[in-house]
Enzyme design. Structure first.
Site, PDB file in Angstrom:
ATOM      1  N   GLU A   1       0.680  -1.209   0.046  1.00 52.47           N
ATOM      2  CA  GLU A   1       0.161   0.114  -0.054  1.00 52.47           C
ATOM      3  C   GLU A   1       0.901   1.112  -0.101  1.00 52.47           C
ATOM      4  O   GLU A   1       0.873   2.052   0.905  1.00 52.47           O
ATOM      5  CB  GLU A   1      -0.960   0.014   1.387  1.00 52.47           C
ATOM      6  CG  GLU A   1      -1.971  -1.045   1.252  1.00 52.47           C
ATOM      7  CD  GLU A   1      -2.517  -1.078   2.683  1.00 52.47           C
ATOM      8  OE1 GLU A   1      -3.478  -1.853   2.752  1.00 52.47           O
ATOM      9  OE2 GLU A   1      -2.032  -0.772   3.609  1.00 52.47           O
ATOM     10  N   PRO A   2       1.712   1.574  -1.161  1.00 53.02           N
ATOM     11  CA  PRO A   2       2.278   2.665  -0.864  1.00 53.02           C
ATOM     12  C   PRO A   2       1.538   3.896  -1.249  1.00 53.02           C
ATOM     13  O   PRO A   2       0.719   4.029  -2.179  1.00 53.02           O
ATOM     14  CB  PRO A   2       3.239   2.641  -2.312  1.00 53.02           C
ATOM     15  CG  PRO A   2       2.613   1.682  -2.927  1.00 53.02           C
ATOM     16  CD  PRO A   2       1.809   0.850  -2.229  1.00 53.02           C
ATOM     17  N   GLY A   3       1.848   5.077  -0.494  1.00 54.81           N
ATOM     18  CA  GLY A   3       1.161   6.257  -0.646  1.00 54.81           C
ATOM     19  C   GLY A   3       2.237   7.359  -1.058  1.00 54.81           C
ATOM     20  O   GLY A   3       2.034   7.911  -2.037  1.00 54.81           O
ATOM     21  N   ARG A   4       2.993   7.617  -0.054  1.00 54.84           N
ATOM     22  CA  ARG A   4       4.014   8.610  -0.332  1.00 54.84           C
ATOM     23  C   ARG A   4       4.783   8.613  -1.425  1.00 54.84           C
ATOM     24  O   ARG A   4       5.276   9.183  -2.242  1.00 54.84           O
ATOM     25  CB  ARG A   4       4.958   8.716   0.783  1.00 54.84           C
ATOM     26  CG  ARG A   4       5.774   9.900   0.809  1.00 54.84           C
ATOM     27  CD  ARG A   4       7.018   9.561   2.105  1.00 54.84           C
ATOM     28  NE  ARG A   4       6.474   9.053   3.319  1.00 54.84           N
ATOM     29  CZ  ARG A   4       5.940  10.023   4.247  1.00 54.84           C
ATOM     30  NH1 ARG A   4       6.451  11.205   4.428  1.00 54.84           N
ATOM     31  NH2 ARG A   4       5.581   9.353   5.346  1.00 54.84           N
TER      32      ARG A   4
ATOM     33  N   ARG B   1       3.899  19.239   8.030  1.00 55.38           N
ATOM     34  CA  ARG B   1       5.077  18.334   8.505  1.00 55.38           C
ATOM     35  C   ARG B   1       6.317  18.839   9.271  1.00 55.38           C
ATOM     36  O   ARG B   1       6.763  18.350  10.004  1.00 55.38           O
ATOM     37  CB  ARG B   1       5.272  17.438   7.107  1.00 55.38           C
ATOM     38  CG  ARG B   1       3.990  16.736   6.651  1.00 55.38           C
ATOM     39  CD  ARG B   1       4.425  15.590   5.804  1.00 55.38           C
ATOM     40  NE  ARG B   1       4.965  14.545   6.084  1.00 55.38           N
ATOM     41  CZ  ARG B   1       6.303  14.138   6.091  1.00 55.38           C
ATOM     42  NH1 ARG B   1       7.186  15.118   5.535  1.00 55.38           N
ATOM     43  NH2 ARG B   1       6.754  13.281   6.309  1.00 55.38           N
TER      44      ARG B   1
ATOM     45  N   TYR C   1       6.605  16.923  12.675  1.00 52.96           N
ATOM     46  CA  TYR C   1       7.622  15.918  12.582  1.00 52.96           C
ATOM     47  C   TYR C   1       8.952  16.507  12.316  1.00 52.96           C
ATOM     48  O   TYR C   1       9.955  15.761  12.318  1.00 52.96           O
ATOM     49  CB  TYR C   1       7.377  14.874  11.485  1.00 52.96           C
ATOM     50  CG  TYR C   1       6.083  14.630  11.073  1.00 52.96           C
ATOM     51  CD1 TYR C   1       5.579  13.843  12.073  1.00 52.96           C
ATOM     52  CD2 TYR C   1       5.249  14.447   9.838  1.00 52.96           C
ATOM     53  CE1 TYR C   1       4.117  13.211  11.784  1.00 52.96           C
ATOM     54  CE2 TYR C   1       4.136  14.040   9.828  1.00 52.96           C
ATOM     55  CZ  TYR C   1       3.605  13.391  10.906  1.00 52.96           C
ATOM     56  OH  TYR C   1       2.425  12.756  10.452  1.00 52.96           O
TER      57      TYR C   1
ATOM     58  N   CYS D   1       0.292  33.028  13.004  1.00 56.89           N
ATOM     59  CA  CYS D   1       0.548  33.507  14.154  1.00 56.89           C
ATOM     60  C   CYS D   1       1.472  32.581  15.276  1.00 56.89           C
ATOM     61  O   CYS D   1       0.894  32.438  16.218  1.00 56.89           O
ATOM     62  CB  CYS D   1      -0.461  34.299  15.006  1.00 56.89           C
ATOM     63  SG  CYS D   1      -1.702  32.998  15.352  1.00 56.89           S
ATOM     64  N   GLU D   2       2.434  32.022  14.723  1.00 56.02           N
ATOM     65  CA  GLU D   2       2.942  31.034  15.430  1.00 56.02           C
ATOM     66  C   GLU D   2       4.546  30.960  14.976  1.00 56.02           C
ATOM     67  O   GLU D   2       4.875  30.823  13.872  1.00 56.02           O
ATOM     68  CB  GLU D   2       2.377  29.769  15.155  1.00 56.02           C
ATOM     69  CG  GLU D   2       2.592  28.513  16.190  1.00 56.02           C
ATOM     70  CD  GLU D   2       1.563  27.658  16.456  1.00 56.02           C
ATOM     71  OE1 GLU D   2       0.358  28.136  16.522  1.00 56.02           O
ATOM     72  OE2 GLU D   2       2.117  26.598  16.443  1.00 56.02           O
TER      73      GLU D   2
ATOM     74  N   TYR E   1       0.957  14.087   2.091  1.00 58.24           N
ATOM     75  CA  TYR E   1       0.432  14.345   3.368  1.00 58.24           C
ATOM     76  C   TYR E   1       0.541  16.129   3.457  1.00 58.24           C
ATOM     77  O   TYR E   1       0.875  16.538   4.709  1.00 58.24           O
ATOM     78  CB  TYR E   1       1.356  13.607   4.549  1.00 58.24           C
ATOM     79  CG  TYR E   1       1.380  12.274   4.426  1.00 58.24           C
ATOM     80  CD1 TYR E   1       0.029  11.767   4.806  1.00 58.24           C
ATOM     81  CD2 TYR E   1       2.143  11.398   3.722  1.00 58.24           C
ATOM     82  CE1 TYR E   1      -0.063  10.247   4.494  1.00 58.24           C
ATOM     83  CE2 TYR E   1       2.177  10.029   3.538  1.00 58.24           C
ATOM     84  CZ  TYR E   1       1.098   9.491   4.229  1.00 58.24           C
ATOM     85  OH  TYR E   1       0.923   8.046   3.881  1.00 58.24           O
TER      86      TYR E   1
HETATM   87  N1  LLP Z   1      -0.920   1.467   4.781  1.00 59.36           N
HETATM   88  C1  LLP Z   1      -1.328   1.960   6.029  1.00 59.36           C
HETATM   89  C2  LLP Z   1      -2.103   0.833   6.789  1.00 59.36           C
HETATM   90  C3  LLP Z   1      -0.959   2.932   6.566  1.00 59.36           C
HETATM   91  O1  LLP Z   1      -1.015   3.058   7.908  1.00 59.36           O
HETATM   92  C4  LLP Z   1       0.007   3.926   5.666  1.00 59.36           C
HETATM   93  C5  LLP Z   1       0.518   4.982   6.498  1.00 59.36           C
HETATM   94  C6  LLP Z   1       0.086   3.493   4.548  1.00 59.36           C
HETATM   95  C7  LLP Z   1      -0.233   2.432   3.812  1.00 59.36           C
HETATM   96  C8  LLP Z   1       0.697   4.350   3.274  1.00 59.36           C
HETATM   97  O2  LLP Z   1       2.123   4.686   3.928  1.00 59.36           O
HETATM   98  P1  LLP Z   1       3.055   5.482   2.892  1.00 59.36           P
HETATM   99  O3  LLP Z   1       3.448   4.736   1.725  1.00 59.36           O
HETATM  100  O4  LLP Z   1       2.271   6.743   2.473  1.00 59.36           O
HETATM  101  O5  LLP Z   1       4.426   5.813   3.717  1.00 59.36           O
HETATM  102  N2  LLP Z   1       1.317  11.713   8.034  1.00 59.36           N
HETATM  103  C9  LLP Z   1       2.641  11.109   8.196  1.00 59.36           C
HETATM  104  C10 LLP Z   1       2.468   9.726   7.473  1.00 59.36           C
HETATM  105  C11 LLP Z   1       1.556   8.878   8.511  1.00 59.36           C
HETATM  106  C12 LLP Z   1       1.362   7.523   7.488  1.00 59.36           C
HETATM  107  C13 LLP Z   1       0.290   6.592   8.294  1.00 59.36           C
HETATM  108  N3  LLP Z   1      -0.106   5.556   7.600  1.00 59.36           N
HETATM  109  C14 LLP Z   1       3.508  11.866   7.324  1.00 59.36           C
HETATM  110  O6  LLP Z   1       3.262  12.794   7.007  1.00 59.36           O
HETATM  111  O7  LLP Z   1       4.801  11.393   7.184  1.00 59.36           O
END
Ligand code: LLP
Length: 476
Positions: free
Chosen positions: A321-324, A373, A377, A404-405, A434
């Site tokens: 499940e890649p997102g980023r 972010r 982070y 304002c921070e 994100y």
């Molecule tokens: N699958 C599950 C179950 C997840 O919890 C996540 C991310 C992904 C896939 C996708 O992960 P990726 O490939 O995008 O790394 N807000 C944070 C990242 C939180 C990720 C939470 N879960 C940031 O901005 O770095």
């Protein structure tokens, strides 16, 4: 959050689009006049047409990354004789068009709430190609998923297993479920986004409790098997985010495959599917390494094959499940520079001697509301002045927003031309993941549009919010 060490000029990367280890999308390049263009559209045109700040998404780059992940994993798993599915993790950025791009490139869509599910459905993603996650799904979310015929619900607790089974019974359907487990393997750039620690809210541990009995993960799998309203598809694990070392995935695969074999021994049920979640890391700064899909797919496929062989179990169908890694580098945020102000601070030099340092504070027309972010982070980004060329010497700069921070920082440290001035266009690279999805209306700022660029043209995927939009929610 500790302040990053004050860098020397030479320690800061300064590569532009096209440089090795670039954080820019593949369609970003500097024209001969020094202006940046993305997919053939000049940033000045984007700013004139859509205003700033704006999220700019390089469609071809997104599609290419989606294809690269799918084809790398398909090829690697084909070699070992197993099937594979790639889900795009919509939490990184989900709009109707983005969900369609993912689907057109052969990816499925992973959602984490009823809202994300609704976007995927609006895009026409077939229910069977959607997964729904969440550690605290509401009944309404579970029912929406069942009614849409989602391909998988990833259950996260014993109470949820009973609840999903009851809701499935109320609808007269069998719910396809995976059980989210925690493997004890944690990876990723920052503790807050490493979700496989035992002391966190997600999943069920594979480790036995203090009494040494059945692990929560095994108990949950058995609870699913016991309910005829549930079909147990498999086991899910997500070990963290922004992972740059593939060994974390390999370690998690071993643990999950062992659990799969243990379940088969105890119940005779050998589940078909194993999902190792997302977390594939990208380059945020020039020169940063990124995880390449080809090698990581090969190493994971080989571990899955070898461990399955050792355990004497047939290979599972595998998914990720890649997102980023799909959307992060495809996006940049375009801002207009406003106030520019030198700030001199005293700071010990390398030998501990007192020294002063001047840093240019460059304020832009957005900030922590469009990219939380850095504040949340301590995430690092790269920025450049993109509307023109400059031969001015580069100076140590910090890009800040208009909130304002004092923690409203967009880029902690970057070398910008010393003649940076109000009206300049400034782009921050690799903000596709994100950024918009974690944006807020802090200080009643309106959220920027998402603008797609492809083949020399731009189009709005999500329009800019207006103050009227904000006031429309306010009941007075
Ligand atoms: N699958 C599950 C179950 C997840 O919890 C996540 C991310 C992904 C896939 C996708 O992960 P990726 O490939 O995008 O790394 N807000 C944070 C990242 C939180 C990720 C939470 N879960 C940031 O901005 O770095």
């Amino acid at each position: 959050m500790p302040e990053p060490a004050v860098p020397t000029a030479s320690a800061l990367p300064s590569g532009g689009p096209g440089a090795a280890g670039t954080p820019w999308s593949s369609g970003a390049r500097r024209r001969t006049d020094g202006e940046l263009e993305v997919a053939g559209v000049a940033v000045s045109e984007l700013a004139a047409e859509h205003g700033t700040p704006a999220y700019v998404l390089d469609e071809a780059d997104f599609r290419a990354r989606a294809r690269a992940y799918r084809s790398a994993f398909e090829a690697a798993f084909e070699q070992v004789g197993a099937g594979v599915d790639v889900y795009y993790a919509g939490k990184a950025l989900l709009t109707v068009a983005v969900a369609r791009w993912a689907t057109q490139e052969g990816l499925r869509v992973d959602t984490a709430s009823g809202g994300e599910l609704a976007v995927a459905l609006r895009a026409g993603v077939p229910g069977a190609a959607i997964g729904l996650h969440g550690n605290n799904k509401s009944d309404a979310e579970v029912l929406a998923a069942l009614d849409a015929g989602v391909g998988r619900l990833i259950v996260d607790s014993l109470v949820e297993i009973e609840r999903v089974a009851d809701l499935a019974a109320s609808r007269g359907v069998v719910a396809p479920v995976m059980v989210r487990v925690t493997t004890g393997v944690h990876a990723g750039g920052h503790e807050y986004i490493s979700t496989a620690h035992e002391d966190q809210k997600f999943g069920l541990s594979v480790n036995p409790g203090p009494d040494g009995g059945t692990s929560p993960a095994l108990a949950a799998l058995e609870a699913v098997v016991a309910r005829p309203e549930l079909e147990l598809l498999g086991i899910h694990s997500h070990i963290g985010s922004q992972i740059l070392d593939p060994s974390g995935f390999e370690a998690a695969a071993r643990v999950v495959l062992q659990l799969r074999a243990d379940l088969a021994t105890r119940t005779g049920v050998l589940v078909d599917e194993v999902d190792l979640g997302g977390g594939y890391g990208i380059a945020y700064l020039p020169g940063d390494e990124a995880l390449e899909p080809g090698p990581v797919a090969l190493s994971v496929a080989q571990v899955v094959a070898a461990v399955s062989h050792q355990l004497g179990t047939p290979l599972p169908r595998f998914s990720i499940e890649p997102g980023r890694a799909v959307v992060g580098p495809a996006g940049l945020t375009l801002y207009t520079v406003g106030t520019v102000k030198p700030v001199t601070v005293s700071s010990p030099d390398a030998s501990g001697e007192a020294a002063t340092l001047t840093r240019l504070y460059v304020s832009v027309d957005g900030g922590m509301s469009d990219n939380i972010r850095p504040a949340l982070y301590g995430a690092d980004y790269h920025a450049e002045i993109v509307g023109r060329a400059s031969s001015a010497a580069k100076v140590l700069s910090r890009v800040v927003g208009k909130h304002c921070e004092s923690g409203d920082i967009v880029v902690h440290q970057v070398m910008l031309p010393g003649d940076v001035r109000a009206g300049d266009l400034l782009a921050v690279a690799a903000t596709g993941a994100y950024g918009r999805s974690m944006a807020s209306n802090y200080n009643a700022l309106t959220r920027p549009p998402v603008v797609a660029v492809a083949d020399g043209a731009s189009r709005v995927l999500v329009r800019r919010e207006t103050v009227d939009d904000l006031l429309a929610l306010d009941q007075g």
